[in-house]
Design an enzyme around this catalytic site. Sequence first.
Site, short mmCIF file in Angstrom:
data_model
loop_
_atom_site.label_atom_id
_atom_site.label_comp_id
_atom_site.label_asym_id
_atom_site.label_seq_id
_atom_site.Cartn_x
_atom_site.Cartn_y
_atom_site.Cartn_z
N GLU A 52 0.84 -1.19 0.00
CA GLU A 52 0.00 0.00 0.00
C GLU A 52 0.88 1.25 0.00
O GLU A 52 1.95 1.27 0.62
CB GLU A 52 -0.88 -0.01 1.26
CG GLU A 52 -1.84 1.15 1.34
CD GLU A 52 -2.62 1.17 2.65
OE1 GLU A 52 -3.72 1.73 2.65
OE2 GLU A 52 -2.13 0.63 3.67
N LYS B 121 -10.14 1.13 -1.55
CA LYS B 121 -10.10 0.78 -0.13
C LYS B 121 -11.31 1.36 0.60
O LYS B 121 -11.62 2.54 0.45
CB LYS B 121 -8.81 1.31 0.50
CG LYS B 121 -8.63 0.97 1.97
CD LYS B 121 -7.33 1.56 2.50
CE LYS B 121 -7.11 1.23 3.96
NZ LYS B 121 -5.85 1.85 4.47
N CYS C 256 -4.88 -3.18 3.67
CA CYS C 256 -4.50 -2.80 5.03
C CYS C 256 -5.63 -2.95 6.05
O CYS C 256 -6.04 -4.05 6.39
CB CYS C 256 -3.89 -1.40 5.03
SG CYS C 256 -2.78 -1.15 6.45
#
Length: 493
Positions: A59, A162, A195
Amino acid sequence: MESSYVAAVYEHNLILNPEPRVQLSRSAALQHMQKNLDIYEEQAAEAAKQGAQILVFPEVGIHGYHFSRSSISGYLETIPDPQQESWNPCTEPEKYDNTEVLQRLSCMARRNKLYIVANMAGLQPCPLKTDPTSSCPSDGHWQFNTNVVFRSDGLLVARYHKYNLFFEESFDTPPQPELITFDTPFAGKFGLLTCFDILFYKPTIALVEKGVRQLIFPTAWMNHLPLLDSVQFHRALSLGADVTLLAANLRNDRLNMRGSGIYTPFSATYHHAQRGDPEEGRLLVARVPVLDQQWLGENVTTQEEVVKAEPISSKATGSGFCHQEGCSDASSVPPSSDTFTSLMMYDLFTFVLVNENEGVTNVCSGTFCCLLEYQRFPQGDSEELYALGAFAGMHKNGIYAHQVCALVRCAGLDLSSCGQKVEEAETKMDFQLEGKFGTKYVYPSVLVSKMVLEDPEHFEKGADGRVILKHSNMSGGLVTACLYGRMYHLDNE
């Protein structure tokens, strides 16, 4: 046909913009990103040389972090939706302006003949084609933390925004969570997450419940011991959810970001730098079994070709550690009277000391109880304090709920040090840890000294919520043994 494939992840020592709050021109932002892409280029060539078919980068590995919404503008690229149109940025660079990063990644995949997954800063005009009715940000466009996937010929095949942001003021939360998958000829279907997403039902568990058992995970993971170190939790999720997780982290010592791995239900290939190691990148490559059942059904003709590997979680066998009159659950053993409370990762755990050479003890947080049967093997003459902790409820951030049983080495010899960060230990233990959980999503981990993972000898989930983690003959001193249950149904979404 092969029923295994070669995966690679790259832990990247990111070249940062030293002043992320200052807005850069597009050409200055590109100049910065090309430095990181130069490193990606070298690693893609090396991964291909080692036979990798898919390579995952971390990321924010191209642009970095700590931007404001306006200062990141020079880094943004508009990424078309591959579900709506077919585009190969390497062979059709003139189709879209300001897509130099997409072009470079696409050509990297094409040149090295492998799938590439990378994370970048994406821009989407309003209204969103995927969600035309959603209200538009005040500056007239969306900015997303975006994963992109390129096929081995450079075609852009997947784009994921995300959903669970972690203090990211430069990016928007998508109006709806996306469940994005892509298919490969060598292993079938993969799902995408980023994440902080890994701690939530959407997209992670929603993908798993759709039958996606191969997950790709770019991350910028800040380690939080004793329960959420990178390799510890990523391995635990792979075991508890019975999935493969390709986890690529950043390497940044100042923010305690380190620890990447290729985790399957049967094996773990990982790297976790030690304190004082040079701050550098690391490529990991491993051959792993295909878990996509549909792909296996269509492609594997004889049973002999399937990679034979026994998962850690075994069938519900007798535990061999039963006490009193046969097996009982934790709540039927009277709770130890000498409990104390201490903060562990911002939550107030109830603890009991584990200080005999052997014994049975338990501890409860409300009605949730954890039971431990153990034998200690102190090494040398060092004195180490251990405690069994239980917690059930909302994490202090008020967003997600969990139930946790954790056997931890305390940082010192006073009770208040139990639950603090520890990286090394000398005492070894044989133990059985169990709890009766109100969720089927329980993730097991055993972490020993110097951030070494051990796969539990026995991990078993019963239909009644009873979960057992059993381990012996550990290679190093015990840092943490944990059953981490996520109560997704109680989350404040």
